[in-house]
Design an enzyme around this catalytic site. Structure first.
Site, PDB file in Angstrom:
ATOM      1  N   LYS A   8     -11.139   7.379  -1.099  1.00  0.00           N
ATOM      2  CA  LYS A   8     -10.587   7.496   0.560  1.00  0.00           C
ATOM      3  C   LYS A   8      -9.239   8.164   0.010  1.00  0.00           C
ATOM      4  O   LYS A   8      -8.513   8.133  -0.864  1.00  0.00           O
ATOM      5  CB  LYS A   8     -10.224   6.186   1.188  1.00  0.00           C
ATOM      6  CG  LYS A   8      -9.594   6.435   2.483  1.00  0.00           C
ATOM      7  CD  LYS A   8      -9.217   5.129   2.917  1.00  0.00           C
ATOM      8  CE  LYS A   8      -8.247   5.303   4.398  1.00  0.00           C
ATOM      9  NZ  LYS A   8      -7.874   3.927   4.916  1.00  0.00           N
ATOM     10  N   THR A 188      -2.059  11.665   0.410  1.00  0.00           N
ATOM     11  CA  THR A 188      -2.932  12.619   0.389  1.00  0.00           C
ATOM     12  C   THR A 188      -3.007  13.134  -1.363  1.00  0.00           C
ATOM     13  O   THR A 188      -1.872  13.048  -1.929  1.00  0.00           O
ATOM     14  CB  THR A 188      -3.185  13.711   1.254  1.00  0.00           C
ATOM     15  OG1 THR A 188      -4.431  14.581   0.982  1.00  0.00           O
ATOM     16  CG2 THR A 188      -2.012  14.757   0.826  1.00  0.00           C
ATOM     17  N   SER A 189      -4.181  13.448  -1.704  1.00  0.00           N
ATOM     18  CA  SER A 189      -4.356  13.933  -3.253  1.00  0.00           C
ATOM     19  C   SER A 189      -3.959  12.899  -4.096  1.00  0.00           C
ATOM     20  O   SER A 189      -3.519  13.379  -5.430  1.00  0.00           O
ATOM     21  CB  SER A 189      -3.732  15.155  -3.177  1.00  0.00           C
ATOM     22  OG  SER A 189      -4.338  16.375  -2.525  1.00  0.00           O
ATOM     23  N   ARG A 190      -3.775  11.652  -3.995  1.00  0.00           N
ATOM     24  CA  ARG A 190      -3.481  10.593  -5.015  1.00  0.00           C
ATOM     25  C   ARG A 190      -1.899  10.779  -5.083  1.00  0.00           C
ATOM     26  O   ARG A 190      -1.282  10.201  -6.034  1.00  0.00           O
ATOM     27  CB  ARG A 190      -4.255  10.509  -6.167  1.00  0.00           C
ATOM     28  CG  ARG A 190      -5.572  10.025  -5.880  1.00  0.00           C
ATOM     29  CD  ARG A 190      -5.545   8.449  -5.164  1.00  0.00           C
ATOM     30  NE  ARG A 190      -6.802   7.898  -5.322  1.00  0.00           N
ATOM     31  CZ  ARG A 190      -7.482   7.870  -4.105  1.00  0.00           C
ATOM     32  NH1 ARG A 190      -7.354   8.391  -3.102  1.00  0.00           N
ATOM     33  NH2 ARG A 190      -8.702   7.299  -4.088  1.00  0.00           N
ATOM     34  N   LEU A 191      -1.291  11.706  -4.269  1.00  0.00           N
ATOM     35  CA  LEU A 191       0.421  11.744  -4.547  1.00  0.00           C
ATOM     36  C   LEU A 191       1.112  11.019  -3.979  1.00  0.00           C
ATOM     37  O   LEU A 191       1.857  11.264  -2.930  1.00  0.00           O
ATOM     38  CB  LEU A 191       0.895  13.152  -4.654  1.00  0.00           C
ATOM     39  CG  LEU A 191      -0.057  14.226  -5.460  1.00  0.00           C
ATOM     40  CD1 LEU A 191       0.675  15.641  -5.055  1.00  0.00           C
ATOM     41  CD2 LEU A 191       0.339  13.947  -6.851  1.00  0.00           C
TER      42      LEU A 191
END
Length: 212
Positions: A8, A188-191
């Site tokens: 996700k 978002t983007s695992r950041l």
């Protein structure tokens, strides 16, 4: 079972340092109220990690019942596994996984028993059935069947048929005094946005951003 496709992308808005309250307890209260207002199931449920003297860890979910600038309080049987481990090693970690909000709070600190008076005040406000349950469960011990518990429950009901149920001397609270508190918000983007409050020797809190 291959679950590598479970993924996700978090969509929470940006979290900046200037948006945080300088007091971590106030910041926790803000997020806790958000969890309550968004109808998160049992927002006071927290994972409690302990370890014994040998460093062997254990983990379980308990319920936060009180918090203020002195720490975070939960209650349990003083004969339980967690209590025995806390007697050997009081260093603990707490985790609040508010997943629907894409948030987590992680607390690292030291646990100590609250006063008997504090435990008695909380115990007196528990439902009568919960008070009886505290008396009959030798928590974490091996039992042969659930019927044994039910039989003990009937005995306790008869024993405390009249009047108030007293606080067991083997039951009470712990207060976790935090040394650090991390606030994590999914991005978002695992950041992800992560901010760590750390207490210095003077008792003052500093805030640092952590890499995701």
């Amino acid at each position: 079972m291959d679950i590598k496709g479970f993924r996700k992308d978090y969509k929470s808005p940006v979290l900046q340092k200037h948006m945080l309250h300088p007091d971590p307890f106030k910041q926790f209260e803000l997020w806790f109220n958000d969890a309550c207002n968004k109808n998160i199931a049992e927002p006071n449920a927290m994972s409690l990690a302990t370890a014994n003297a040998a460093g062997h860890p254990s983990l379980r979910t308990v319920l936060l019942k009180f918090f203020d600038m002195n720490g975070f309080v939960f209650f349990t049987n003083y004969k339980s596994r967690k209590a025995k481990e806390l007697a050997e090693n009081p260093h603990v970690s707490l985790l609040f996984p508010w997943i629907p909000l894409e948030r987590q709070v992680t607390i690292i600190g030291v646990a100590a028993k609250v006063s008997p008076a504090e435990s008695a005040r909380y115990f007196a406000g528990r439902p009568r059935e919960s008070q009886l349950g505290a008396w009959i469960s030798n928590q974490s011990s091996i039992i042969t069947s659930r019927n044994l518990l039910l039989a003990e429950l009937e005995k306790a009901k008869n024993k405390f048929l009249q009047g108030e149920i007293p606080l067991p001397d083997f039951w009470g609270g712990y207060r976790v005094e935090p040394q650090s508190i991390e606030f994590w918000q999914g991005r978002t983007s695992r950041l992800h946005d992560r901010f760590l409050y750390t207490k210095d020797e003077a008792g003052l809190w500093t805030i640092d951003r952590l890499a995701p």
